[in-house]
Design an enzyme around this catalytic site. Structure first.
Site, mmCIF file in Angstrom:
data_model
loop_
_atom_site.group_PDB
_atom_site.id
_atom_site.type_symbol
_atom_site.label_atom_id
_atom_site.label_comp_id
_atom_site.label_asym_id
_atom_site.label_seq_id
_atom_site.Cartn_x
_atom_site.Cartn_y
_atom_site.Cartn_z
ATOM 1 N N LYS A 75 0.834 -1.216 0.000
ATOM 2 C CA LYS A 75 0.000 0.000 0.000
ATOM 3 C C LYS A 75 0.870 1.268 0.000
ATOM 4 O O LYS A 75 0.442 2.317 -0.479
ATOM 5 C CB LYS A 75 -0.968 -0.019 1.194
ATOM 6 C CG LYS A 75 -2.035 -1.107 1.021
ATOM 7 C CD LYS A 75 -2.929 -1.317 2.219
ATOM 8 C CE LYS A 75 -4.014 -2.326 1.868
ATOM 9 N NZ LYS A 75 -4.448 -3.235 2.851
ATOM 10 N N TYR A 103 -5.758 -4.995 -6.914
ATOM 11 C CA TYR A 103 -5.435 -4.896 -5.477
ATOM 12 C C TYR A 103 -4.859 -6.221 -4.948
ATOM 13 O O TYR A 103 -3.825 -6.246 -4.284
ATOM 14 C CB TYR A 103 -6.704 -4.499 -4.704
ATOM 15 C CG TYR A 103 -6.564 -4.610 -3.203
ATOM 16 C CD1 TYR A 103 -5.894 -3.625 -2.478
ATOM 17 C CD2 TYR A 103 -7.080 -5.707 -2.514
ATOM 18 C CE1 TYR A 103 -5.741 -3.740 -1.106
ATOM 19 C CE2 TYR A 103 -6.935 -5.831 -1.146
ATOM 20 C CZ TYR A 103 -6.264 -4.849 -0.447
ATOM 21 O OH TYR A 103 -6.107 -4.975 0.914
ATOM 22 N N TYR A 149 -2.923 0.353 11.373
ATOM 23 C CA TYR A 149 -4.375 0.288 11.655
ATOM 24 C C TYR A 149 -4.667 0.730 13.085
ATOM 25 O O TYR A 149 -4.109 1.711 13.541
ATOM 26 C CB TYR A 149 -4.931 -1.127 11.369
ATOM 27 C CG TYR A 149 -4.292 -1.736 10.162
ATOM 28 C CD1 TYR A 149 -4.520 -1.168 8.904
ATOM 29 C CD2 TYR A 149 -3.423 -2.814 10.251
ATOM 30 C CE1 TYR A 149 -3.916 -1.688 7.778
ATOM 31 C CE2 TYR A 149 -2.821 -3.350 9.129
ATOM 32 C CZ TYR A 149 -3.071 -2.772 7.901
ATOM 33 O OH TYR A 149 -2.460 -3.276 6.798
HETATM 34 N N1 GLN Z 1 -4.431 -8.530 1.233
HETATM 35 C C1 GLN Z 1 -4.832 -8.336 2.597
HETATM 36 C C2 GLN Z 1 -6.314 -8.042 2.666
HETATM 37 O O1 GLN Z 1 -6.812 -7.386 1.790
HETATM 38 C C3 GLN Z 1 -4.044 -7.216 3.157
HETATM 39 C C4 GLN Z 1 -4.330 -6.948 4.599
HETATM 40 C C5 GLN Z 1 -3.131 -6.587 5.389
HETATM 41 O O2 GLN Z 1 -1.997 -6.906 5.040
HETATM 42 N N2 GLN Z 1 -3.364 -5.994 6.513
HETATM 43 O O3 GLN Z 1 -6.988 -8.433 3.567
#
Ligand code: GLN
Length: 318
Positions: free
Chosen positions: A76, A200, A252
Site C-alpha cells: 500500500k 489490489y 491500523y
Molecule cells: N491482502 C490483505 C487483505 O486485503 C491485506 C491486509 C493486510 O496486510 N493488513 O486483507
C-alpha cells in the site's frame, strides 16, 4: 561520513540486528498466521528475518532476510506513492488522512463516512488508490506498472508476484468485495469492482525479501531520492508526508501502540512483514509471520522496538 566511520556504523547495525535476532529466538513462532488467506496459512511460522538498508547504500541483514514472503499491505505504501505521482493532491478528495482506530478491513466506519475511506493504508483506502492506478489501463498493465515500480525502487529485476497468493485471496476476498461494492455504491470507485480488486489482490501478493523491501523503501529515508539508483522518486515534501501517514495509519488500530513502542513510520502486512523508516538514516524490514490481534507481526514489532531502543533511532528523540 568517512569510510571508516561508515563501516563502524555498519558494524554496529549488524551487531545490533544479530543480537536482537538471538534475543527473540524464544518468541519466534508466537502469534497467529493470516489464515483468512489460506495460502498464507502454509507459511513456516518460525521464519524470522531482519534487513537494514542505510542511506549510504549498505544492506545489513540477519536471519531469513533473503527469503521472499508475501508483502501484503506493505504494498500500500508503493501503491500510494504511484497514485500520488499520477493525480497528486486530487487523491485526497477520495481518501482521508486520519487514523481509523478500526480494523484494516472494517466496514462500519465506511458506512458512517459515506464511502470515503479514512486513509490509504486501510483496505478500503488502498482499494480506492488501486482504482486510481487503473485509470487508462487494463488490469494487467496496472499490475505490470506496480511490479516495474517496485523493481526499480529495489534495483532488483527478480521481484515478482506470487500468483497462488493472489488467487487464494481472490477466492476468499469477500470482505474486500464488500468494501469495494460499498464504495462503488457511493461513486468512489470508477472501475468495475472485480477489476479494481484483481489489481489490489495482485499488488498484495508481491513477494519480496526483507533485503528487497528495505532497499525499496530507502527513498522514504532519504528525502524522496533512492541512494541506490539516484532516482528522484518523490519530492522531499511528499516523502515526509508518506512517512507521516505511515506513522499515524500504517498499523491500523495498532498505530498508536507502534508509535509508542517503536517510534518510527512503519507499514505492516498480514504476511508478517513490517517496513519501517528512520528518516535520514535507514529503512528497516522485518519478517516474522505470527500476527497480533490487529494483524501486525508480533515478533517483528518487538524486534523493531529493540532495534530502535538500542540504536537510538526513534523519531521522537534518541
Ligand atoms: N491482502 C490483505 C487483505 O486485503 C491485506 C491486509 C493486510 O496486510 N493488513 O486483507
Amino acid at each position: 561520513m568517512c569510510a571508516s566511520a561508515a563501516s563502524s556504523e555498519s558494524d554496529a547495525i549488524l551487531q545490533c540486528i544479530q543480537a536482537v535476532r538471538a534475543d527473540l529466538a524464544l518468541l519466534v513462532g508466537q502469534g497467529s498466521l493470516a489464515d483468512y488467506i489460506p495460502e498464507l496459512a502454509k507459511v513456516d511460522p518460525s521464519k524470522f528475518g531482519i534487513a537494514v538498508a542505510t542511506v549510504d547504500g549498505r544492506v545489513l541483514s540477519a536471519g531469513d532476510a533473503d527469503e521472499p514472503f508475501s508483502v501484503q499491505s506493505i504494498s500500500k505504501v508503493f501503491a500510494l506513492t504511484l497514485a500520488l505521482g499520477k493525480v497528486g493532491d486530487a487523491l485526497w478528495k477520495r481518501v482521508g488522512r486520519e487514523p481509523s482506530g478500526t480494523a484494516f478491513n472494517s466496514i462500519v466506519q465506511l458506512e458512517h463516512e459515506r464511502g470515503l475511506p479514512r486513509n490509504p493504508f486501510i483496505n478500503a483506502g488502498a482499494i480506492v488508490v488501486t482504482d486510481v492506478l487503473l485509470a487508462g489501463h487494463q488490469p494487467k498493465e496496472a499490475i505490470g506498472e506496480m511490479v516495474r515500480f517496485v523493481r526499480s525502487l529495489a534495483d532488483d529485476e527478480t521481484i515478482a508476484i506470487d500468483p497462488s497468493v493472489a488467487e487464494s485471496e481472490k477466492a476468499h476476498g469477500f470482505r474486500n468485495a464488500a468494501l469495494a461494492s460499498f464504495m462503488k455504491s457511493w461513486g468512489n470507485l470508477v472501475h468495475p469492482v472485480e477489476l479494481t480488486l484483481g489489481v489490489y489482490f495482485h499488488s498484495c501478493a508481491l513477494a519480496m525479501s526483507c533485503a528487497q523491501l528495505a532497499r525499496a523503501g530507502l527513498f522514504l529515508a532519504n528525502g524522496g531520492r533512492s541512494p541506490l539508483t539516484g532516482l528522484n522518486v518523490v519530492s522531499r515534501a511528499r516523502a515526509r508526508r508518506i512517512n507521516a501517514l505511515m506513522l499515524t495509519c500504517g498499523h491500523y488500530d495498532g498505530s498508536g501502540d507502534f508509535a509508542f513502542r517503536v517510534g518510527l513510520p512503519g507499514k505492516s502486512g498480514v504476511g508478517g512483514g513490517i517496513l519501517a523508516i528512520v528518516p535520514g538514516v535507514a529503512a528497516i524490514a522485518v519478517w516474522s509471520p505470527g500476527l497480533d490481534v490487529h494483524g501486525n507481526s508480533l515478533v517483528g514489532t518487538r524486534a523493531l522496538e529493540l532495534i530502535t531502543q538500542r540504536m537510538g533511532w526513534s523519531i521522537f528523540g534518541p
